[in-house]
Design a protein around this motif. Structure first.
Motif, PDB file in Angstrom:
ATOM      1  N   LEU A 134      29.099 -27.906  15.275  1.00 58.12           N
ATOM      2  CA  LEU A 134      29.107 -26.871  16.310  1.00 58.12           C
ATOM      3  C   LEU A 134      30.356 -25.997  16.185  1.00 58.12           C
ATOM      4  O   LEU A 134      31.453 -26.507  15.940  1.00 58.12           O
ATOM      5  CB  LEU A 134      29.061 -27.514  17.692  1.00 58.12           C
ATOM      6  CG  LEU A 134      27.824 -28.354  18.011  1.00 58.12           C
ATOM      7  CD1 LEU A 134      27.922 -28.921  19.416  1.00 58.12           C
ATOM      8  CD2 LEU A 134      26.552 -27.521  17.852  1.00 58.12           C
ATOM      9  N   ASP A 188      33.677 -24.014  16.915  1.00 56.57           N
ATOM     10  CA  ASP A 188      34.827 -24.222  17.810  1.00 56.57           C
ATOM     11  C   ASP A 188      34.918 -25.640  18.368  1.00 56.57           C
ATOM     12  O   ASP A 188      35.680 -25.887  19.309  1.00 56.57           O
ATOM     13  CB  ASP A 188      34.797 -23.226  18.982  1.00 56.57           C
ATOM     14  CG  ASP A 188      34.809 -21.783  18.512  1.00 56.57           C
ATOM     15  OD1 ASP A 188      35.518 -21.486  17.525  1.00 56.57           O
ATOM     16  OD2 ASP A 188      34.105 -20.956  19.120  1.00 56.57           O
ATOM     17  N   SER A 189      34.169 -26.549  17.824  1.00 57.19           N
ATOM     18  CA  SER A 189      34.234 -27.940  18.263  1.00 57.19           C
ATOM     19  C   SER A 189      35.399 -28.647  17.573  1.00 57.19           C
ATOM     20  O   SER A 189      35.963 -28.126  16.599  1.00 57.19           O
ATOM     21  CB  SER A 189      32.931 -28.670  17.923  1.00 57.19           C
ATOM     22  OG  SER A 189      32.778 -28.765  16.509  1.00 57.19           O
ATOM     23  N   GLU A 231      36.734 -33.916  22.157  1.00 60.15           N
ATOM     24  CA  GLU A 231      36.764 -33.250  23.453  1.00 60.15           C
ATOM     25  C   GLU A 231      36.198 -34.185  24.517  1.00 60.15           C
ATOM     26  O   GLU A 231      35.407 -35.079  24.229  1.00 60.15           O
ATOM     27  CB  GLU A 231      35.959 -31.954  23.404  1.00 60.15           C
ATOM     28  CG  GLU A 231      34.483 -32.165  23.145  1.00 60.15           C
ATOM     29  CD  GLU A 231      33.744 -30.843  23.036  1.00 60.15           C
ATOM     30  OE1 GLU A 231      34.388 -29.791  23.167  1.00 60.15           O
ATOM     31  OE2 GLU A 231      32.520 -30.869  22.807  1.00 60.15           O
ATOM     32  N   ARG A 248      33.479 -36.403  22.448  1.00 59.93           N
ATOM     33  CA  ARG A 248      32.486 -35.796  21.559  1.00 59.93           C
ATOM     34  C   ARG A 248      33.184 -35.036  20.439  1.00 59.93           C
ATOM     35  O   ARG A 248      34.199 -34.388  20.655  1.00 59.93           O
ATOM     36  CB  ARG A 248      31.569 -34.846  22.332  1.00 59.93           C
ATOM     37  CG  ARG A 248      30.566 -35.565  23.224  1.00 59.93           C
ATOM     38  CD  ARG A 248      29.664 -34.601  23.943  1.00 59.93           C
ATOM     39  NE  ARG A 248      28.672 -35.301  24.745  1.00 59.93           N
ATOM     40  CZ  ARG A 248      27.911 -34.732  25.664  1.00 59.93           C
ATOM     41  NH1 ARG A 248      28.028 -33.429  25.902  1.00 59.93           N
ATOM     42  NH2 ARG A 248      27.033 -35.432  26.346  1.00 59.93           N
ATOM     43  N   GLY A 307      31.274 -32.870  18.284  1.00 60.43           N
ATOM     44  CA  GLY A 307      30.612 -31.598  18.043  1.00 60.43           C
ATOM     45  C   GLY A 307      29.875 -31.582  16.721  1.00 60.43           C
ATOM     46  O   GLY A 307      29.799 -30.535  16.065  1.00 60.43           O
TER      47      GLY A 307
END
Length: 369
Positions: free
Chosen positions: A149, A151-152, A209, A225, A227
Motif C-alpha cells: 500500500l 505510504d504504508s 502503524e 499493520r 500495509g
C-alpha cells in the motif's frame, strides 16, 4: 440478551476451560508434593462451600467448590489455601507427622512443589499444541508480498511486490499468517524484517502503524499493520504436516512466541506504553470462550492450551500469594540459610493479596465498561 443462551454459549465453555486449567495446575503441585512425601489435606477446584467431594485413602479431600474461578492444594499444617504455615500446628504435631509437613521439607523440595504448578501448565500446553500439529497439520499461505500500500510502513521501508518474508521481529515466518500475527502484536514499535528478493537476503527496519479493530462485543483492540497483502490470485493455501521431530521445534516456537509477547505487553504496561483496554478479566474471557466455542471443539481445546500457558506465566510473577512469590521467599531462604521472618512473610502476603484483588477489580471494571 437471554440468560439461558448466554449461560450455555458463554459461561459453560468458560467454566470448562477454567476447570481444566486449574486442575492441571493444581495436579502439578499435588503430584510433586506426594512424590516428596508431603501430606495433603485437600485438592479443591474452586473456592468457598463444597458442592461435592470425596476423601481418598491417603486422607486427601478432593472437592469441587461453589466458586470455580481458581483452586488450591492445601498441605497439612497450612493455615490456608495460600500455603501459609501454621506455627502452632507445627509445634504440637507428632514426630511421625512432622516429617510429612510441607514446612519441614528442604527448601529445594518446597521450591520443586511450587514450580510444579506452572510447569504443569506449560507441559499441558506443549502436549496439546504438539498433538494438534501432528494430527491436523497447519494451514499456511505462501509468505510472498502481493501488494504494498502506498505510504504504508512497508512502502517507506522499501518492501516490494514479490519479496518473500523469512523472519519478522526475530520469529521465523512459515506462512503469511505468521506475518500478520507477529506484526499485530507490535503496533508502534520498531521491528526488523528479513526478506528474500531475487535470491538476495535483505534486512529492513520498520514501525508497524497502529490500527484499531473492534470485536463483536464492542471491545476496541489496537493492532499493528505493515500495509502489505499477499497475492489473492495465487492458489497457495496448503496444509503443512511436519514430522514428529520438526513438530517439536514448531511447538516450542509457538510457546516462545506467546511467552515473548506476554512479557512484552507487561513491560509496556510498566512503562505506560500499553493499551490497558486490552486487558481482559473473567467477563472478557467468557466472551472469548463463547466466540471460540462456535468454531468447534478443536478451537476450544486450542484456546484452553494457550490460556493454560498464560496462567503458568502469570503464576511465576514474584508476587506473594502467587507461586512466584513463594518461590521468591524460598530463594531468599536458600541464599540466607534461613527463612524470612514470619512477620516479613505476612506483610508480603498482605501486599500480594491487595495487588491480586486490585487486578481482579480492574479487569472486571474494564470488561464491563
Amino acid at each position: 440478551m437471554d440468560s439461558l443462551p448466554f449461560f450455555l454459549n458463554y459461561i459453560i465453555p468458560f467454566l470448562g476451560i477454567i476447570t481444566v486449567i486449574v486442575f492441571v495446575h493444581e495436579m502439578g503441585h499435588y503430584l510433586v508434593a506426594r512424590w516428596n512425601g508431603i501430606a495433603v489435606d485437600a485438592f479443591s477446584i474452586g473456592f468457598g462451600p463444597e458442592l461435592f467431594g470425596w476423601t481418598d485413602r491417603h486422607g486427601t479431600r478432593w472437592r469441587v467448590a461453589a466458586f470455580p474461578l481458581g483452586g488450591y492444594v492445601k498441605f497439612t499444617g497450612d493455615m490456608n489455601a495460600a500455603s501459609v504455615p501454621d506455627p502452632d500446628f507445627a509445634a504440637t504435631v507428632a514426630p511421625d507427622e512432622a516429617r510429612r509437613l510441607f514446612a519441614n521439607k528442604s527448601v529445594w523440595q518446597r521450591m520443586a512443589v511450587v514450580v510444579a504448578g506452572p510447569m504443569a501448565n506449560f507441559i499441558f500446553t506443549f502436549l496439546v499444541l504438539y498433538a494438534m500439529l501432528l494430527g491436523y497439520g497447519r494451514l499456511t499461505l505462501d509468505p510472498v508480498v502481493g501488494q504494498v500500500l502506498p505510504d504504508s510502513p512497508a512502502a517507506v521501508a522499501g518492501l516490494q511486490e514479490g519479496d518473500r518474508f523469512l523472519t519478522v521481529d526475530g520469529f521465523r515466518i512459515r506462512g503469511f499468517e505468521d506475518i500478520q500475527r507477529v506484526v499485530s502484536t507490535a503496533p508502534g514499535r520498531e521491528i526488523a524484517v528479513t526478506i528474500e528478493r531475487a535470491g538476495e537476503i535483505r534486512v529492513l527496519s520498520l514501525v508497524p502503524e497502529t490500527a484499531t479493530t473492534t470485536t463483536r462485543f464492542g471491545r476496541e483492540l489496537k493492532i499493528g499493520r505493515l500495509g502489505v497483502s499477499r497475492d489473492v490470485g495465487a492458489n497457495d493455501i496448503v496444509t503443512y504436516r511436519p514430522g514428529p521431530i520438526e513438530a517439536v521445534g514448531m511447538t516450542f516456537e509457538e510457546i516462545w512466541f506467546i511467552i515473548d509477547r506476554t512479557l512484552g505487553f507487561l513491560a509496556d504496561v510498566f512503562v505506560g506504553r500499553a493499551d490497558l483496554d486490552q486487558v481482559a478479566g473473567p467477563v472478557g474471557m467468557a466472551q472469548v470462550s463463547g466466540e471460540v466455542a462456535t468454531l468447534g471443539l478443536l478451537a476450544l481445546v486450542n484456546l484452553t492450551a494457550l490460556l493454560s500457558l498464560n496462567i503458568g506465566i502469570v503464576n511465576l510473577f514474584p508476587v506473594p500469594m502467587l507461586d512466584g512469590g513463594h518461590l521468591l521467599y524460598y530463594l531468599f531462604e536458600a541464599a540466607r540459610g534461613r527463612p524470612l521472618s514470619q512477620k516479613v512473610q505476612d506483610v508480603g502476603y498482605r501486599i500480594g493479596f491487595a495487588l491480586v484483588c486490585t487486578l481482579m477489580i480492574f479487569t472486571l471494571v474494564n470488561d464491563l465498561v
